[in-house]
Write a protein that holds these residues in place. Sequence first.
Motif, PDB file in Angstrom:
ATOM      1  N   ALA A   1       0.845  -1.195   0.000  1.00 59.89           N
ATOM      2  CA  ALA A   1       0.000   0.000   0.000  1.00 59.89           C
ATOM      3  C   ALA A   1       0.881   1.245   0.000  1.00 59.89           C
ATOM      4  CB  ALA A   1      -0.925   0.000   1.212  1.00 59.89           C
ATOM      5  N   TYR A   2       0.951   1.884  -1.150  1.00 58.65           N
ATOM      6  CA  TYR A   2       1.704   3.123  -1.339  1.00 58.65           C
ATOM      7  C   TYR A   2       1.135   3.815  -2.568  1.00 58.65           C
ATOM      8  CZ  TYR A   2       4.102   0.231  -4.794  1.00 58.65           C
ATOM      9  OH  TYR A   2       4.367  -0.599  -5.854  1.00 58.65           O
ATOM     10  N   ASP A   3       1.541   5.032  -2.826  1.00 55.87           N
ATOM     11  CA  ASP A   3       1.032   5.787  -3.977  1.00 55.87           C
ATOM     12  C   ASP A   3       1.649   5.219  -5.256  1.00 55.87           C
ATOM     13  OD1 ASP A   3       0.374   7.612  -5.955  1.00 55.87           O
ATOM     14  OD2 ASP A   3       0.621   9.345  -4.646  1.00 55.87           O
ATOM     15  N   LYS A   4       0.916   4.328  -5.918  1.00 57.24           N
ATOM     16  CA  LYS A   4       1.443   3.618  -7.093  1.00 57.24           C
ATOM     17  C   LYS A   4       1.572   4.520  -8.320  1.00 57.24           C
ATOM     18  CE  LYS A   4       0.227  -0.986  -5.626  1.00 57.24           C
ATOM     19  NZ  LYS A   4      -0.623  -1.109  -4.506  1.00 57.24           N
ATOM     20  N   LYS A   5       0.880   5.654  -8.329  1.00 60.50           N
ATOM     21  CA  LYS A   5       1.005   6.585  -9.465  1.00 60.50           C
ATOM     22  C   LYS A   5       2.312   7.373  -9.393  1.00 60.50           C
ATOM     23  CE  LYS A   5      -3.916   7.234 -10.264  1.00 60.50           C
ATOM     24  NZ  LYS A   5      -5.035   8.176 -10.229  1.00 60.50           N
ATOM     25  N   LYS A   6       2.709   7.760  -8.188  1.00 57.33           N
ATOM     26  CA  LYS A   6       3.901   8.600  -8.015  1.00 57.33           C
ATOM     27  C   LYS A   6       5.155   7.812  -7.651  1.00 57.33           C
ATOM     28  CE  LYS A   6       1.440  12.693  -6.390  1.00 57.33           C
ATOM     29  NZ  LYS A   6       1.277  13.623  -5.265  1.00 57.33           N
ATOM     30  N   CYS A   7       4.977   6.591  -7.146  1.00 53.99           N
ATOM     31  CA  CYS A   7       6.112   5.862  -6.569  1.00 53.99           C
ATOM     32  C   CYS A   7       6.338   4.504  -7.227  1.00 53.99           C
ATOM     33  CB  CYS A   7       5.879   5.663  -5.076  1.00 53.99           C
ATOM     34  SG  CYS A   7       5.552   7.205  -4.197  1.00 53.99           S
ATOM     35  N   LYS A   8       7.554   3.992  -7.046  1.00 54.57           N
ATOM     36  CA  LYS A   8       7.899   2.659  -7.543  1.00 54.57           C
ATOM     37  C   LYS A   8       8.675   1.908  -6.465  1.00 54.57           C
ATOM     38  CE  LYS A   8      12.185   4.081  -9.817  1.00 54.57           C
ATOM     39  NZ  LYS A   8      12.942   4.067 -11.070  1.00 54.57           N
ATOM     40  N   VAL A   9       8.691   0.583  -6.586  1.00 51.56           N
ATOM     41  CA  VAL A   9       9.357  -0.282  -5.625  1.00 51.56           C
ATOM     42  C   VAL A   9      10.673  -0.766  -6.233  1.00 51.56           C
ATOM     43  CG1 VAL A   9       9.171  -2.463  -4.388  1.00 51.56           C
ATOM     44  CG2 VAL A   9       7.164  -1.021  -4.651  1.00 51.56           C
ATOM     45  N   VAL A  10      11.747  -0.652  -5.438  1.00 50.59           N
ATOM     46  CA  VAL A  10      13.079  -1.085  -5.877  1.00 50.59           C
ATOM     47  C   VAL A  10      13.655  -1.970  -4.784  1.00 50.59           C
ATOM     48  CG1 VAL A  10      15.379  -0.300  -6.537  1.00 50.59           C
ATOM     49  CG2 VAL A  10      13.395   1.099  -7.112  1.00 50.59           C
TER      50      VAL A  10
ATOM     51  N   GLN B   1      10.148   7.841  -5.247  1.00 51.31           N
ATOM     52  CA  GLN B   1       9.385   8.586  -6.246  1.00 51.31           C
ATOM     53  C   GLN B   1       9.905   8.251  -7.636  1.00 51.31           C
ATOM     54  OE1 GLN B   1       9.327  12.775  -5.391  1.00 51.31           O
ATOM     55  NE2 GLN B   1       8.598  12.465  -3.302  1.00 51.31           N
ATOM     56  N   LYS B   2       8.977   8.069  -8.578  1.00 50.49           N
ATOM     57  CA  LYS B   2       9.357   7.749  -9.952  1.00 50.49           C
ATOM     58  C   LYS B   2      10.158   8.885 -10.577  1.00 50.49           C
ATOM     59  CE  LYS B   2       5.413   4.736 -10.938  1.00 50.49           C
ATOM     60  NZ  LYS B   2       4.180   4.585 -11.716  1.00 50.49           N
TER      61      LYS B   2
ATOM     62  N   SER C   1      11.860  11.241  -8.969  1.00 48.01           N
ATOM     63  CA  SER C   1      13.037  11.601  -8.187  1.00 48.01           C
ATOM     64  C   SER C   1      13.404  10.430  -7.262  1.00 48.01           C
ATOM     65  CB  SER C   1      12.739  12.866  -7.376  1.00 48.01           C
ATOM     66  OG  SER C   1      13.872  13.283  -6.690  1.00 48.01           O
ATOM     67  N   PRO C   2      14.098   9.417  -7.795  1.00 48.41           N
ATOM     68  CA  PRO C   2      14.386   8.190  -7.042  1.00 48.41           C
ATOM     69  C   PRO C   2      15.166   8.388  -5.743  1.00 48.41           C
ATOM     70  CG  PRO C   2      14.835   7.879  -9.369  1.00 48.41           C
ATOM     71  CD  PRO C   2      14.557   9.333  -9.171  1.00 48.41           C
ATOM     72  N   SER C   3      15.755   9.545  -5.523  1.00 47.70           N
ATOM     73  CA  SER C   3      16.471   9.776  -4.267  1.00 47.70           C
ATOM     74  C   SER C   3      15.510  10.105  -3.126  1.00 47.70           C
ATOM     75  CB  SER C   3      17.491  10.904  -4.427  1.00 47.70           C
ATOM     76  OG  SER C   3      16.826  12.115  -4.755  1.00 47.70           O
ATOM     77  N   LYS C   4      14.241  10.373  -3.461  1.00 43.62           N
ATOM     78  CA  LYS C   4      13.235  10.700  -2.443  1.00 43.62           C
ATOM     79  C   LYS C   4      12.352   9.488  -2.169  1.00 43.62           C
ATOM     80  CE  LYS C   4      13.052  15.573  -3.649  1.00 43.62           C
ATOM     81  NZ  LYS C   4      12.210  16.656  -4.173  1.00 43.62           N
ATOM     82  N   LYS C   5      12.211   9.177  -0.884  1.00 49.89           N
ATOM     83  CA  LYS C   5      11.390   8.023  -0.482  1.00 49.89           C
ATOM     84  C   LYS C   5       9.911   8.388  -0.436  1.00 49.89           C
ATOM     85  CE  LYS C   5      14.994   5.635   1.808  1.00 49.89           C
ATOM     86  NZ  LYS C   5      15.188   4.278   2.095  1.00 49.89           N
ATOM     87  N   CYS C   6       9.087   7.361  -0.565  1.00 51.17           N
ATOM     88  CA  CYS C   6       7.632   7.516  -0.472  1.00 51.17           C
ATOM     89  C   CYS C   6       7.141   6.859   0.814  1.00 51.17           C
ATOM     90  CB  CYS C   6       6.939   6.840  -1.646  1.00 51.17           C
ATOM     91  SG  CYS C   6       7.277   7.621  -3.239  1.00 51.17           S
ATOM     92  N   PHE C   7       6.024   7.323   1.297  1.00 51.25           N
ATOM     93  CA  PHE C   7       5.419   6.731   2.480  1.00 51.25           C
ATOM     94  C   PHE C   7       4.750   5.413   2.100  1.00 51.25           C
ATOM     95  CE2 PHE C   7       1.955   6.105   5.527  1.00 51.25           C
ATOM     96  CZ  PHE C   7       2.685   6.150   6.701  1.00 51.25           C
ATOM     97  N   VAL C   8       4.977   4.381   2.921  1.00 55.40           N
ATOM     98  CA  VAL C   8       4.371   3.071   2.702  1.00 55.40           C
ATOM     99  C   VAL C   8       3.337   2.843   3.797  1.00 55.40           C
ATOM    100  CG1 VAL C   8       4.793   0.588   2.568  1.00 55.40           C
ATOM    101  CG2 VAL C   8       6.486   2.193   1.663  1.00 55.40           C
ATOM    102  N   TYR C   9       2.093   2.568   3.384  1.00 59.05           N
ATOM    103  CA  TYR C   9       1.000   2.376   4.340  1.00 59.05           C
ATOM    104  C   TYR C   9       1.004   0.983   4.960  1.00 59.05           C
ATOM    105  CZ  TYR C   9      -0.568   6.622   2.090  1.00 59.05           C
ATOM    106  OH  TYR C   9      -0.623   7.899   1.588  1.00 59.05           O
ATOM    107  N   SER C  10       1.405  -0.031   4.177  1.00 59.36           N
ATOM    108  CA  SER C  10       1.476  -1.381   4.739  1.00 59.36           C
ATOM    109  C   SER C  10       2.396  -2.268   3.910  1.00 59.36           C
ATOM    110  CB  SER C  10       0.086  -2.014   4.861  1.00 59.36           C
ATOM    111  OG  SER C  10      -0.434  -2.315   3.598  1.00 59.36           O
ATOM    112  N   ARG C  11       2.891  -3.307   4.586  1.00 61.17           N
ATOM    113  CA  ARG C  11       3.785  -4.301   3.961  1.00 61.17           C
ATOM    114  C   ARG C  11       3.313  -5.695   4.373  1.00 61.17           C
ATOM    115  NH1 ARG C  11       9.315  -2.470   2.685  1.00 61.17           N
ATOM    116  NH2 ARG C  11       9.449  -0.248   2.992  1.00 61.17           N
ATOM    117  N   VAL C  12       3.604  -6.674   3.520  1.00 62.92           N
ATOM    118  CA  VAL C  12       3.296  -8.068   3.868  1.00 62.92           C
ATOM    119  C   VAL C  12       4.550  -8.915   3.693  1.00 62.92           C
ATOM    120  CG1 VAL C  12       0.863  -8.015   3.352  1.00 62.92           C
ATOM    121  CG2 VAL C  12       2.474  -8.593   1.547  1.00 62.92           C
TER     122      VAL C  12
END
Length: 76
Positions: free
Chosen positions: A41-50, A62-63, A65-76
Motif C-alpha cells: 500500500a503506497y502511492d502507485k502513481k507517483k512511486c515505484k518499488v526497488v 518517487q518515480k 526523483s528516485p532519491s526521495k522516499k515515499c510513504f508506505v502504508y502497509s507491507r506483507v
Amino acid sequence: GCMLNGKLYPFGVTERTEDCYRCSCSQTEMECCSLFNTPVAYDKKKCKVVFNKKRCDYDVVQKDSPSKKCFVYSRV
C-alpha cells in the motif's frame, strides 16, 4: 548440505543467503523464509518499488526523483 538456486548451503542455519532468505538445512529438508517485507500500500502513481539487496528490503521511491522516499502504508 542443501541446494538452493544452484548454490550448496551447509547443514544447520544460514542467517542470510545471497537472495535475502534465512534458511535451515537438515538431512531431510530445507526451510527458508524471507528477510524482507513487500510493500503493498503506497502511492502507485507517483512511486515505484526497488529491491535493495544490500539491506534485504524494498525501497519505495518517487518515480520522478528516485532519491526521495515515499510513504508506505502497509507491507506483507
